[in-house]
Design a protein around this motif. Structure first.
Motif, short mmCIF file in Angstrom:
data_model
loop_
_atom_site.label_atom_id
_atom_site.label_comp_id
_atom_site.label_asym_id
_atom_site.label_seq_id
_atom_site.Cartn_x
_atom_site.Cartn_y
_atom_site.Cartn_z
N ASP A 60 4.09 6.36 5.34
CA ASP A 60 5.53 6.57 5.26
C ASP A 60 6.02 7.68 6.18
O ASP A 60 7.19 7.72 6.55
CB ASP A 60 5.95 6.87 3.81
CG ASP A 60 6.34 5.60 3.06
OD1 ASP A 60 6.51 4.56 3.71
OD2 ASP A 60 6.47 5.65 1.82
N ALA A 100 -2.09 0.45 7.46
CA ALA A 100 -2.68 0.86 6.19
C ALA A 100 -4.06 1.45 6.40
O ALA A 100 -4.42 2.47 5.81
CB ALA A 100 -2.74 -0.33 5.23
N LEU A 109 -4.02 6.93 -3.10
CA LEU A 109 -3.12 5.78 -3.07
C LEU A 109 -2.37 5.60 -4.38
O LEU A 109 -1.66 4.61 -4.56
CB LEU A 109 -3.92 4.51 -2.76
CG LEU A 109 -4.81 4.54 -1.51
CD1 LEU A 109 -5.58 3.22 -1.37
CD2 LEU A 109 -3.98 4.81 -0.25
N HIS A 129 -9.05 4.18 2.90
CA HIS A 129 -8.40 3.51 4.02
C HIS A 129 -9.24 3.56 5.28
O HIS A 129 -9.21 2.62 6.09
CB HIS A 129 -7.01 4.10 4.28
CG HIS A 129 -6.98 5.57 4.52
ND1 HIS A 129 -7.57 6.48 3.68
CD2 HIS A 129 -6.38 6.31 5.50
CE1 HIS A 129 -7.35 7.70 4.13
NE2 HIS A 129 -6.64 7.63 5.24
N PHE A 188 -3.29 -1.64 -2.08
CA PHE A 188 -2.39 -0.81 -1.28
C PHE A 188 -1.74 -1.63 -0.16
O PHE A 188 -0.55 -1.49 0.11
CB PHE A 188 -3.16 0.38 -0.71
CG PHE A 188 -2.40 1.16 0.33
CD1 PHE A 188 -1.22 1.81 0.01
CD2 PHE A 188 -2.87 1.22 1.63
CE1 PHE A 188 -0.52 2.53 0.98
CE2 PHE A 188 -2.18 1.93 2.60
CZ PHE A 188 -0.99 2.59 2.26
N ARG A 242 6.85 -3.23 0.27
CA ARG A 242 7.84 -2.18 0.55
C ARG A 242 8.42 -2.32 1.95
O ARG A 242 9.59 -2.01 2.17
CB ARG A 242 7.22 -0.80 0.38
CG ARG A 242 8.23 0.33 0.50
CD ARG A 242 7.60 1.69 0.31
NE ARG A 242 6.99 1.87 -1.00
CZ ARG A 242 6.46 3.02 -1.42
NH1 ARG A 242 6.48 4.10 -0.62
NH2 ARG A 242 5.92 3.10 -2.62
N ALA A 258 0.25 6.83 -5.78
CA ALA A 258 1.71 6.68 -5.77
C ALA A 258 2.11 5.25 -5.42
O ALA A 258 3.24 4.84 -5.73
CB ALA A 258 2.32 7.67 -4.77
N TRP A 259 1.23 4.51 -4.80
CA TRP A 259 1.51 3.14 -4.40
C TRP A 259 0.96 2.12 -5.40
O TRP A 259 1.56 1.06 -5.61
CB TRP A 259 0.89 2.86 -3.04
CG TRP A 259 1.50 3.59 -1.90
CD1 TRP A 259 1.37 4.92 -1.61
CD2 TRP A 259 2.37 3.06 -0.89
NE1 TRP A 259 2.07 5.25 -0.47
CE2 TRP A 259 2.69 4.11 0.00
CE3 TRP A 259 2.87 1.79 -0.63
CZ2 TRP A 259 3.51 3.93 1.10
CZ3 TRP A 259 3.69 1.60 0.48
CH2 TRP A 259 4.01 2.66 1.32
N ILE A 260 -0.19 2.41 -5.99
CA ILE A 260 -0.90 1.39 -6.78
C ILE A 260 -1.27 1.84 -8.19
O ILE A 260 -1.88 1.08 -8.95
CB ILE A 260 -2.19 0.93 -6.07
CG1 ILE A 260 -3.18 2.11 -5.95
CG2 ILE A 260 -1.87 0.32 -4.71
CD1 ILE A 260 -4.55 1.70 -5.44
N ALA A 314 1.01 -3.56 -1.56
CA ALA A 314 2.17 -2.72 -1.87
C ALA A 314 2.93 -2.33 -0.61
O ALA A 314 4.17 -2.29 -0.61
CB ALA A 314 1.69 -1.46 -2.62
N LEU A 315 2.21 -2.06 0.48
CA LEU A 315 2.85 -1.72 1.74
C LEU A 315 3.66 -2.90 2.27
O LEU A 315 4.79 -2.72 2.74
CB LEU A 315 1.79 -1.30 2.76
CG LEU A 315 2.28 -1.00 4.17
CD1 LEU A 315 3.26 0.17 4.17
CD2 LEU A 315 1.11 -0.70 5.10
N SER A 372 -1.88 6.44 2.61
CA SER A 372 -0.62 6.76 1.97
C SER A 372 0.29 7.64 2.84
O SER A 372 1.45 7.86 2.49
CB SER A 372 -0.87 7.46 0.63
OG SER A 372 -1.63 8.64 0.82
#
Length: 516
Positions: A448, A440, A403, A80, A420, A427, A405-407, A423-424, A445
């Motif tokens: 959140d 991002a 990342l 990131h 990612f 969500r 848990a997201w991708i 995905a953000l 990650s």
């Protein structure tokens, strides 16, 4: 009195990296930074993860290889805030001959293993978008790979990881005295700290001097040896590197590396979407130039130099009156008797001082090799403390860099980041695309922790400045040691570059009100 295994002096990239590594090995660590994390050299770099192509000309093969080995490893650890970047080198026949550049690029491609970064190649500039911004006499060139990093956030991520692993991180905390105890006194260091006008005494078994440009001053004026024990020091050469930022000079996503008649090079790099970053200079400073933690400032002749050299290549000249922002940092380079400041080694040296309680000083170094430097320092400290513990950072992600848990499982860092972002956005569909991408990039990650359960922009609080909501400001203050608007606008982010004076003032007012 609080007791620690290791006290680290300095919250730049080296100090934060060492604190992280030590904490991850189970040591009790305190990091003391006199101002803000990354407030000086570590937020004032050219922001590159690179092997240092030009160092090959000075036969620094070991340094280049070490940096190239770290390059892809770092890019994978925090996709990131770090990403690959292709560099275009226009060929100037009056500079280095083409055969020399080809040999240098061949070495650059093969000194260390590349898993996914593309290698170098020749390039016809005429008729190419990569040649469009350049003067027509530059017909051919070369292209190669390196990487980009948000340098200030890299320091923050190391500090965050250190804290998560048990380290205590203190900013605006000055080490005013450090007394090495004799064996009869029990050994170790008695350290005096000053923070917010309060004095604190702590004890540490070992001391790390990672004070950067102030490392030599720390040894001469703060660290006190045991009775009768001399404390020898190395000498630093303080070399200022300055940069300028202008409006975007080209539309593509490659950077340029320009060769200058003085045998130096400068970079022109896409920056913050709307701008081009140009740097750097090499200006040697006297020892007292940064007394009292003064910030380095760019000088008019440096601005003129950067504009002149960039204008040798760009069709549209770069003028001093077009500079929107500038910054300067002081690189603490180990004195190797080089006559030319640009030729002074960028490698690092770890030095121990005398017998008794361990004292380790960090001399030199560069951002790309910070992780390896920290690993070597932690290995050495473990030996000095009689308790060597295994290294661990080579395969570890930095905070926000995992990342999965997201991708799902990672593939390639640059492509993983784009997945990612998607995905953000899925969500948190209420986020405007530009804001989603900025968040991002900044937080990965960990985003959140900032967004929480918000289901609308309104739930992020007041929009203090365009795209900057109270939720983010609270996060920066509570999680990332931000205490003022400068930290928020120029180190934790680069939003200050995008805002008007009135918008920057609004952020400053919010921060001031919160601190009351």
């Amino acid at each position: 009195m609080d007791h620690f295994d290791v006290l680290v002096v300095g919250g730049g990239i080296n100090g934060a990296g060492i604190a992280r590594d030590l904490a991850g090995r189970g040591w009790r660590v305190l990091l003391a930074e006199a101002s803000d994390l990354a407030a000086h050299t570590s937020s004032s770099s050219t922001k590159l993860i690179h092997g240092g192509l030009r160092y090959l000309e000075y036969y620094e093969f070991s340094l280049v290889r070490k940096a190239l080995q770290e390059r892809e490893l770092l890019l994978k650890s925090a996709p990131h805030i770090m990403w690959p970047l292709r560099f275009v080198m226009p060929h100037d026949r009056a500079m280095r001959p083409a055969w020399m550049i080809r040999i240098g690029l061949f070495l650059y491609d093969h000194l260390a293993r590349r898993e996914w970064l593309p290698g170098s190649s020749g390039l016809r500039l005429r008729g190419s978008p990569l040649g469009a911004p350049l003067k027509p006499e530059f017909e051919r060139g070369f292209v190669y790979s390196d990487g980009w990093v948000d340098d200030a956030r890299l320091v923050l991520l190391n500090a965050l990881d250190a804290r998560a692993r048990g380290a205590e991180i203190r900013t605006r905390c000055t080490v005013t005295a450090a007394q090495r105890e004799t064996a009869a006194e029990g050994g170790g260091w008695r350290v005096s700290l000053s923070e917010a006008g309060l004095e604190r005494q702590v004890h540490a078994r070992a001391l790390v001097n990672a004070a950067g440009p102030w490392a030599e001053t720390f040894l001469r004026q703060v660290a006190r040896p045991a009775a009768g024990e001399p404390l020898a020091t190395k000498s630093l050469r303080l070399v200022k590197g300055s940069h300028i930022v202008v409006r975007r000079r080209f539309d593509h996503d490659h950077a340029y590396i320009f060769q200058n008649p003085d045998r130096r090079i400068i970079f022109a790099i896409p920056y913050e979407g709307e701008f081009t970053l140009i740097g750097t200079t090499d200006v040697e400073l006297p020892d007292d130039a940064i007394a009292g933690f003064a910030k380095a400032e760019i000088e008019a002749q440096e601005v003129a130099y950067l504009c002149e050299q960039a204008s040798r290549y760009f069709k549209e000249p770069v003028r001093p009156d077009q500079v929107l922002w500038s910054y300067a940092g002081v690189r603490p380079l180990l004195d190797d008797a080089s006559g030319d400041a640009s030729a002074v080694t960028r490698d690092y040296l770890l030095e121990t001082h005398g017998d008794g309680a361990p004292l380790l000083s960090v001399w030199g170094g560069k951002i790309t090799t910070f992780r390896k430097l920290a690993e070597d320092a932690a290995d050495l400290l473990g030996e000095m403390l009689g308790d060597a513990r295994p290294a661990w950072t080579a395969a570890a992600c930095l905070p926000g860099g995992d990342l999965s848990a997201w991708i799902g499982a990672p593939k390639r860092p640059d492509r993983d980041f784009e997945r990612f972002v998607q995905a953000l956005q899925a969500r948190h569909a209420y986020l405007p695309p530009a804001l989603a991408r900025r968040l991002a990039r900044a937080y990965g990650s960990r985003v959140d922790l900032l967004l929480g359960a918000a289901r609308s922009l309104a739930e992020l609080g007041i929009e203090v400045a365009p795209g900057l909501f109270e939720a983010e400001l609270h996060y920066l203050c509570e999680q990332e040691w931000a205490l003022d608007a400068e930290a928020v606008l120029w180190r934790r982010s680069k939003l200050g570059l995008h805002y008007s004076e009135a918008q920057r003032a609004a952020v400053a007012a919010w921060m001031a009100a919160r601190s009351r």
